[in-house]
Design a protein around this motif. Sequence first.
Motif, PDB file in Angstrom:
ATOM      1  N   ARG A   1       0.855  -1.167   0.000  1.00 18.35           N
ATOM      2  CA  ARG A   1       0.000   0.000   0.000  1.00 18.35           C
ATOM      3  C   ARG A   1       0.890   1.216   0.000  1.00 18.35           C
ATOM      4  O   ARG A   1       1.727   1.373   0.882  1.00 18.35           O
ATOM      5  CB  ARG A   1      -0.898   0.021   1.243  1.00 18.35           C
ATOM      6  CG  ARG A   1      -1.938  -1.108   1.246  1.00 18.35           C
ATOM      7  CD  ARG A   1      -2.409  -1.372   2.637  1.00 18.35           C
ATOM      8  NE  ARG A   1      -1.410  -2.127   3.358  1.00 18.35           N
ATOM      9  CZ  ARG A   1      -1.435  -2.290   4.656  1.00 18.35           C
ATOM     10  NH1 ARG A   1      -2.341  -1.726   5.401  1.00 18.35           N
ATOM     11  NH2 ARG A   1      -0.509  -3.019   5.258  1.00 18.35           N
TER      12      ARG A   1
ATOM     13  N   TYR B   1       0.176  10.089  11.399  1.00 20.24           N
ATOM     14  CA  TYR B   1      -0.329   9.083  10.478  1.00 20.24           C
ATOM     15  C   TYR B   1      -0.658   7.798  11.231  1.00 20.24           C
ATOM     16  O   TYR B   1       0.091   7.367  12.114  1.00 20.24           O
ATOM     17  CB  TYR B   1       0.708   8.773   9.384  1.00 20.24           C
ATOM     18  CG  TYR B   1       1.173  10.000   8.646  1.00 20.24           C
ATOM     19  CD1 TYR B   1       0.432  10.512   7.585  1.00 20.24           C
ATOM     20  CD2 TYR B   1       2.330  10.666   9.034  1.00 20.24           C
ATOM     21  CE1 TYR B   1       0.843  11.662   6.920  1.00 20.24           C
ATOM     22  CE2 TYR B   1       2.747  11.812   8.378  1.00 20.24           C
ATOM     23  CZ  TYR B   1       2.001  12.306   7.322  1.00 20.24           C
ATOM     24  OH  TYR B   1       2.409  13.450   6.681  1.00 20.24           O
TER      25      TYR B   1
ATOM     26  N   GLU C   1       4.188  -6.327   9.912  1.00 18.63           N
ATOM     27  CA  GLU C   1       3.964  -5.125   9.106  1.00 18.63           C
ATOM     28  C   GLU C   1       5.276  -4.357   8.982  1.00 18.63           C
ATOM     29  O   GLU C   1       6.093  -4.328   9.904  1.00 18.63           O
ATOM     30  CB  GLU C   1       2.914  -4.226   9.757  1.00 18.63           C
ATOM     31  CG  GLU C   1       1.611  -4.922  10.131  1.00 18.63           C
ATOM     32  CD  GLU C   1       0.702  -5.189   8.950  1.00 18.63           C
ATOM     33  OE1 GLU C   1       0.982  -4.667   7.853  1.00 18.63           O
ATOM     34  OE2 GLU C   1      -0.298  -5.915   9.112  1.00 18.63           O
TER      35      GLU C   1
ATOM     36  N   ASP D   1      -9.526   7.310   9.628  1.00 20.34           N
ATOM     37  CA  ASP D   1      -9.310   6.311   8.586  1.00 20.34           C
ATOM     38  C   ASP D   1      -8.195   5.404   9.102  1.00 20.34           C
ATOM     39  O   ASP D   1      -7.072   5.860   9.312  1.00 20.34           O
ATOM     40  CB  ASP D   1      -8.897   7.002   7.293  1.00 20.34           C
ATOM     41  CG  ASP D   1      -8.552   6.034   6.168  1.00 20.34           C
ATOM     42  OD1 ASP D   1      -8.496   4.812   6.419  1.00 20.34           O
ATOM     43  OD2 ASP D   1      -8.302   6.508   5.043  1.00 20.34           O
ATOM     44  N   LEU D   2      -8.488   4.125   9.325  1.00 17.79           N
ATOM     45  CA  LEU D   2      -7.521   3.229   9.961  1.00 17.79           C
ATOM     46  C   LEU D   2      -6.579   2.547   8.966  1.00 17.79           C
ATOM     47  O   LEU D   2      -5.869   1.614   9.337  1.00 17.79           O
ATOM     48  CB  LEU D   2      -8.263   2.181  10.805  1.00 17.79           C
ATOM     49  CG  LEU D   2      -9.070   2.757  11.977  1.00 17.79           C
ATOM     50  CD1 LEU D   2      -9.705   1.641  12.795  1.00 17.79           C
ATOM     51  CD2 LEU D   2      -8.192   3.638  12.866  1.00 17.79           C
ATOM     52  N   SER D   3      -6.568   3.011   7.730  1.00 16.18           N
ATOM     53  CA  SER D   3      -5.600   2.484   6.765  1.00 16.18           C
ATOM     54  C   SER D   3      -4.204   2.943   7.152  1.00 16.18           C
ATOM     55  O   SER D   3      -4.002   4.099   7.539  1.00 16.18           O
ATOM     56  CB  SER D   3      -5.923   2.987   5.357  1.00 16.18           C
ATOM     57  OG  SER D   3      -7.246   2.671   4.979  1.00 16.18           O
ATOM     58  N   CYS D   4      -3.244   2.050   7.034  1.00 16.26           N
ATOM     59  CA  CYS D   4      -1.869   2.437   7.332  1.00 16.26           C
ATOM     60  C   CYS D   4      -1.444   3.600   6.445  1.00 16.26           C
ATOM     61  O   CYS D   4      -1.631   3.576   5.227  1.00 16.26           O
ATOM     62  CB  CYS D   4      -0.926   1.256   7.118  1.00 16.26           C
ATOM     63  SG  CYS D   4       0.828   1.682   7.282  1.00 16.26           S
TER      64      CYS D   4
ATOM     65  N   ALA E   1      -2.665   6.690   6.668  1.00 14.37           N
ATOM     66  CA  ALA E   1      -3.686   7.735   6.578  1.00 14.37           C
ATOM     67  C   ALA E   1      -3.366   8.859   7.559  1.00 14.37           C
ATOM     68  O   ALA E   1      -3.070   8.620   8.729  1.00 14.37           O
ATOM     69  CB  ALA E   1      -5.069   7.154   6.877  1.00 14.37           C
TER      70      ALA E   1
ATOM     71  N   GLY F   1      -1.731   1.435  12.791  1.00 15.06           N
ATOM     72  CA  GLY F   1      -2.649   0.310  12.959  1.00 15.06           C
ATOM     73  C   GLY F   1      -3.278   0.315  14.330  1.00 15.06           C
ATOM     74  O   GLY F   1      -2.745   0.882  15.284  1.00 15.06           O
TER      75      GLY F   1
ATOM     76  N   THR G   1       2.419  -5.406   4.217  1.00 16.26           N
ATOM     77  CA  THR G   1       2.144  -6.536   5.089  1.00 16.26           C
ATOM     78  C   THR G   1       2.918  -7.737   4.544  1.00 16.26           C
ATOM     79  O   THR G   1       2.702  -8.150   3.403  1.00 16.26           O
ATOM     80  CB  THR G   1       0.644  -6.864   5.126  1.00 16.26           C
ATOM     81  OG1 THR G   1      -0.074  -5.730   5.629  1.00 16.26           O
ATOM     82  CG2 THR G   1       0.379  -8.064   6.033  1.00 16.26           C
TER      83      THR G   1
ATOM     84  N   CYS H   1       3.537   1.370   3.069  1.00 18.76           N
ATOM     85  CA  CYS H   1       3.130   0.337   4.025  1.00 18.76           C
ATOM     86  C   CYS H   1       3.054  -1.029   3.354  1.00 18.76           C
ATOM     87  O   CYS H   1       2.515  -1.152   2.252  1.00 18.76           O
ATOM     88  CB  CYS H   1       1.755   0.665   4.606  1.00 18.76           C
ATOM     89  SG  CYS H   1       1.653   2.230   5.489  1.00 18.76           S
TER      90      CYS H   1
ATOM     91  N   PHE I   1       1.198   5.365   0.053  1.00 19.20           N
ATOM     92  CA  PHE I   1       0.494   6.585   0.370  1.00 19.20           C
ATOM     93  C   PHE I   1       1.425   7.758   0.205  1.00 19.20           C
ATOM     94  O   PHE I   1       2.509   7.762   0.773  1.00 19.20           O
ATOM     95  CB  PHE I   1      -0.014   6.567   1.827  1.00 19.20           C
ATOM     96  CG  PHE I   1      -1.035   5.508   2.090  1.00 19.20           C
ATOM     97  CD1 PHE I   1      -2.390   5.759   1.958  1.00 19.20           C
ATOM     98  CD2 PHE I   1      -0.632   4.224   2.443  1.00 19.20           C
ATOM     99  CE1 PHE I   1      -3.308   4.769   2.201  1.00 19.20           C
ATOM    100  CE2 PHE I   1      -1.543   3.244   2.690  1.00 19.20           C
ATOM    101  CZ  PHE I   1      -2.899   3.515   2.558  1.00 19.20           C
TER     102      PHE I   1
END
Length: 236
Positions: A3, A99, A134, A41-44, A46, A102, A151, A149, A5
């Motif tokens: 991911r 940011y 992670e 927003d719990l996206s890594c 964000a 998690g 995983t 990010c 960002f």
Amino acid sequence: MKRLFLAALLTVPLNLTLPLNALANDTDLETQLAEAFMAYDLSCGAAIPHAARAYQSYQQLKRIETYQLNHKPLPFTTGTSSVAGGGLILFTQPPSYGYVLGGGSSVLEVYTTHDLKRAALFYMVTSEGPGPLELLLLNQHSSPPTLHCLTLDTPEDLNKGGWKMEYSLPVNFNINDLGKGIIYTRADIEDAMGQTQTLWFAYYTQDGGNTWSKPERLMQAPPSTVAGLYQKAQTH
């Protein structure tokens, strides 16, 4: 799975009013921070709103972790919550930007380059038991920074026959100036006789850490050091 960002696109202005009570006692403030975290927003990667005020609250609760390399402070910190529902926040150029990493997460290892501009943070989401490993790659050559990010795949040798709370932890990492790198991990598991067995694994990258291979099982312990651009940082 990866991911990417660009933090510059996600940054929220800091001049808004933070809906946290600055006069609250520590217990109430912990609860407020956890509730605020669940609204993000719990996206890594964000960006969180009101980062400067959130940083002050984590500081008040002594929940800010700082890092250093050879006694030089790294230009980022992490904030954690001890209340269920809270999570891990990365603050860069503290307290300018914040940011999400998690929910219910904990930092395992931190590595940084000599100029302190790039960092690799290994962490694990543990809110419902140990999750996969992670990795956050942080580039602070620009402001706001860039976050990447990832995983990492869980080794197939773990949790055979069902979930057994087995997981691997990082023991060494590096990437060289050609973009080739390696992550070594270790897992201590119990065999059918109840004896502890140590398993070793390796992940490989050819593109500077943007992507990583599936874990490869090693038949012996890996070397204690790996040459490259990164050095392990210490908690300050």
